[in-house]
Design an enzyme around this catalytic site. Structure first.
Site: not given
Ligand SMILES: *Cc1c(COP(=O)(O)O)cnc(C)c1O
Length: 429
Positions: A144, A239, A267
């Site tokens: 994701y 990511d 995060k």
């Molecule tokens: C949470 C998450 C996102 C998205 O971040 P948001 O602040 O919710 O837009 C993207 N990549 C990874 C790996 C994530 O865990």
């Protein structure tokens, strides 16, 4: 235990907010039952609008790595607020933040602050496309990367494929530029790179997946991706929105010894404030406006209050490297105890763990990609989730998430979790 106030708020919320929530997973759709409306949290415990207290394993999906309302973070925010909430002009805090990030993650030489993980990944692939003058990206099934159009793409049929939109509103045109391979399948990546030679701008990957449950890279997967990207002049994007500042001070890339070209962060980096960042090699980052031609902007980016929270968080982590030993140890104790409980009831469910990321999959088979994660009994997970909630344990409401461990979870909390885990397994098996 009553959740009357949460129920009433949910009813009210649904009148004015689509589905009653501002992010879909919060609605508990994957597990059944009504979502809890949260009033406050402190340390390892979170309290709902009915005054029920739960042991926290969501922790705002990661950011609360020091537990809730940590005095160092809260104090920094209070201090910043007095000087106004936003200027839309450069500040010393942004310089400080950038210095901190680049010192903790050596592959990041320059960094741009944004307001969410989604913004970070969207901007990172635009940058990779601008830098390489190529259009296509490869992502992995089950990873994701936020809700950008290019990522809301499902695998077609077959192992390595051109994607199809998995949300209405994403155009077929966009889907054509997103290629999908199974996680941990380096041969599928090689096939795509061969089929779309000179067309691929970037490979984006969660170096340790957290969004199909915790799934680890296997057999030098990350090293092999690095090699392919070097050979084909493809930008490698890690990511690390979830893994950054969680798996180590330098994220998954430090833990696995692989340097991406661009890293996306979110995060933990905001300490609970809405923050994201993308950074990497100076040569690539200098393509971002106003240094270069790739446009990316943000009225509230680098917001002083958000930077204050982020700086406090990163400085704390940098000054307390023992945090990582502590949360890894805590999670190891959870793993050992869960395995003991499973054994006692002769259950053979799969547990994946990397450092302080851990998932219990309700399947007997190993899980190293989304297809295998998808074999889990999600109905059983739903029963597990609801029963754990009854025992006062607040887990992410989906089989396809990890537990988020904070430093506030000590031996007493581990015991509490494991006792609940045992009671619930016995009840639902
Ligand atoms: C949470 C998450 C996102 C998205 O971040 P948001 O602040 O919710 O837009 C993207 N990549 C990874 C790996 C994530 O865990």
């Amino acid at each position: 235990m009553t959740i009357e106030n949460s129920r009433n708020l949910y009813k009210e919320a649904k009148k004015y907010i689509p589905g009653g929530v501002n992010s879909p997973v919060r609605a508990f759709k994957a597990v059944g039952g009504d979502p809890l409306f949260i009033k406050r949290a402190k340390g390892a415990y979170i309290e709902d609008e009915d005054g029920n207290q739960y042991l926290e394993f969501i922790n705002s999906w990661g950011p609360m790595i020091l537990g809730h309302a940590h005095p160092v973070i809260a104090g920094a925010v209070e201090k910043a607020i007095a000087d106004s909430l936003s200027f839309g002009a450069p500040t010393s805090r942004e310089v400080h933040m950038a210095e901190l990030i680049t010192s903790m993650i050596p592959s990041v030489e320059k960094v741009r602050m944004v307001n969410s993980g989604t913004e970070a990944t969207m901007s990172a692939i635009r940058l990779a496309r601008g830098y390489t003058a190529r259009d296509k990206i490869i992502k992995f099934d089950g990873c994701y990367h936020g809700h950008g159009d290019s990522f809301l793409i499902a695998a077609g049929s077959g192992a390595a494929t051109m994607g199809v939109p998995n949300s209405p509103g994403v155009t077929r045109g966009t889907a054509l530029d997103t290629l999908i391979a199974p996680f941990n399948d380096i041969e599928a990546v090689k096939d795509l790179v061969r089929d779309y030679a000179e067309e691929i701008a970037a490979i984006i990957v969660e170096p340790v997946a957290g969004n199909m449950g915790c799934v680890l890279p296997e057999n030098d997967f990350l090293q092999d991706l690095r090699e392919i990207c070097d050979q084909e002049n493809i930008v490698l994007i890690f990511d690390e929105v979830m893994t950054g500042f969680r798996l180590s001070e330098g994220g998954a890339q430090e833990r696995f010894g692989v340097r991406p070209d661009i890293t996306t962060l979110g995060k933990i980096i905001g300490g609970g404030m809405p923050v994201g960042a993308y950074g990497g090699k100076a040569e690539i980052m200098d393509f971002v406006s106003p240094a270069g031609p790739v446009y990316q902007a943000g009225t509230l980016s680098g917001n002083p209050v958000a930077m204050a929270a982020g700086i406090a968080m990163l400085e704390y982590l940098k000054g307390h490297p023992e945090v990582y030993q502590q949360i890894d140890k805590t999670t190891e104790k959870l793993e050992t105890g869960m395995r003991r409980n499973l054994k006692e009831f002769e259950l053979n469910y799969t547990i994946n763990r990397c450092g302080s990321m851990i998932s219990l999959f309700f399947t007997d088979l190993p899980v190293s990609n989304m297809e295998q994660a998808g074999r889990s009994d999600t109905e059983l997970f739903g029963r597990y989730f609801r029963a754990m909630l009854d025992e006062g344990i607040y887990l992410a409401p989906s089989q396809f998430e990890a537990l988020f461990i904070s430093t506030s979870i000590g031996d007493e909390e581990v015991e509490k979790f494991l006792q609940a885990h045992k009671t619930v397994l016995e009840r639902i098996r």
